[in-house]
Design an enzyme around this catalytic site. Sequence first.
Site, short mmCIF file in Angstrom:
data_model
loop_
_atom_site.label_atom_id
_atom_site.label_comp_id
_atom_site.label_asym_id
_atom_site.label_seq_id
_atom_site.Cartn_x
_atom_site.Cartn_y
_atom_site.Cartn_z
N SER A 1 10.06 -1.64 -2.00
CA SER A 1 9.68 -0.45 -2.67
C SER A 1 10.02 -0.58 -4.30
O SER A 1 11.06 -0.90 -4.64
CB SER A 1 10.05 0.86 -1.85
OG SER A 1 9.84 0.87 -0.53
N HIS B 1 10.38 7.81 2.53
CA HIS B 1 11.06 6.92 3.58
C HIS B 1 12.22 7.62 4.28
O HIS B 1 12.49 7.60 5.32
CB HIS B 1 11.56 5.70 2.66
CG HIS B 1 10.08 4.82 2.67
ND1 HIS B 1 9.39 4.25 3.44
CD2 HIS B 1 9.78 4.42 1.34
CE1 HIS B 1 8.50 3.62 3.10
NE2 HIS B 1 8.31 3.84 1.71
#
Length: 536
Positions: free
Chosen positions: A314, A409
Amino acid sequence: MSDTVSESLFDRTFQNVASAWRDIAGRIGIGPAGDPARDMDALEALMRDCVEARGGEVSARQRTAELGRVYLEMNSSGRRDFLVLMAHKFAVDPTAVAEAMAAFDQAQGDGERLAAERKARRALVPLYLKLLTQFNTLPEGVKFLADLRADLLALIKDDPYLAALDDDLHELLSSWFDVGFLDLRRITWDSSASLLEKLILYEAVHEITSWSDLRDRLDSDRRLYALFHPRMPEEPLAFVEVALVKGMSASIQTLLDEQAPSGDPENADSAIFYSISNTQRGLKGIAFGEYLIKMVVQQLARDLPRIKSYCTLSPVPGFRGWLKSLPASTLDAVLSGEEQEAVMQRAADHGSESADSAEAFQTLLALSDWPAETELTELLEGPVLRLAAGYFQQARADGRPLDPVARFHLKNGARLERINWLGDRSPKGLKQSAGIMVNYRYLPDEIEANHEAYMSDGKVAVGPEVKSLMKRLKKTKALKPPTDEAKQPKEPEEPKEPAVAEPAAATPSDDGTSPPEEQPTAEAPATPAEEVKGEA
């Protein structure tokens, strides 16, 4: 490449829908299409005829098709007038509401009270809801409403009537796009050409640069899954790109290297979610990312039981901006004495007359090609990694992390597993994240506990490598961790989604890597994730 694809795809879609609705409608002339000075009285009359279903349901459907065709063929100014007219003229009738409230106040007995309640509920339903629902009966009607809301979102700021219309349309679309109605499909190179075109157009995290690039992302050691609605069978709502590899990936350039040989998915032990994209701007606020990740993890577990690790690769879209905002005293505290001397010397070598080590540090990170200098990258690695660890400890006013991808997340129960040095060497990666990428890891046995700890007191679950970096930073006393009070969210946080890709003709938003506030940008999940193109 996406610009060319978006123009041809948009043109074909527009022509197909407009033609289909023209055939249904049987033209009702109300002025030249696309003319911003169209006859608003005639347009209002057409809307009212649609709402009142004059001539029966078939005629009402024909009028609705004509109304939709008119909207599609309007320019941006005409569309604004259309939406303002609908929002103002077909809103809740205040007189009817007042009468219903008076009847309720005067009601005697349960029968009268219940009847008055029903009347009040009907009075509170705006007329435009019936009109919006009628579009759902037309071919591509659901997609039309999603696109109409995308237009609406750009206009609601200064008009409470438009804001109310948006609220009602959002609620309507939320009920239609409940996850229980959605289908998960794997996209392959054998999928339709039009669908593959849309992937190129909608990918917002890591641009698909060519058909060869797309084919590589659909190879045997890759997976791409998308969510679809039955009324939009060829229009992905969100999709996730997954790499099947051995070990946890640290570099997006390595992961997307078209020259690298394909791996054997049967030998892979890790699934790396490196891009999650929401595709429909008009569905903003309707969360797909968490559901998509969980469904894909379940699918991979069935198809490839050797996969034991689910991680993202990410971006950290706000990190570089945060670095620039740090006071000199903080940077001086993070840099050791030896590092301060070294950055001053390196900055001088590049022609900078920096006043102090903090200014020299910022100067070096601003160089466009600094990753190409081995000695310089070795010098910057330690302090940048420590500062990155500190960045994830900083919180907003509501107690949540500064980083939008992290919020997505961590809320889903992932753990901040590892911070990767020079994980993204692209100009975009250097500009937004100083080249940093991170892995969020989804451990099935910890997801629920991590989610609860994050939601209840803002606790961020971290892996051993990140914990070690945080301890090293703590010794410098350069950054103060958030107080216990700051960790407490002041109000429930809305589920956010991955970034939303926009057609080239639209004005890009920060979504892909800095979307509307809470939308993660480039994410790549680990057991659930959300780059969503915006979350990865």
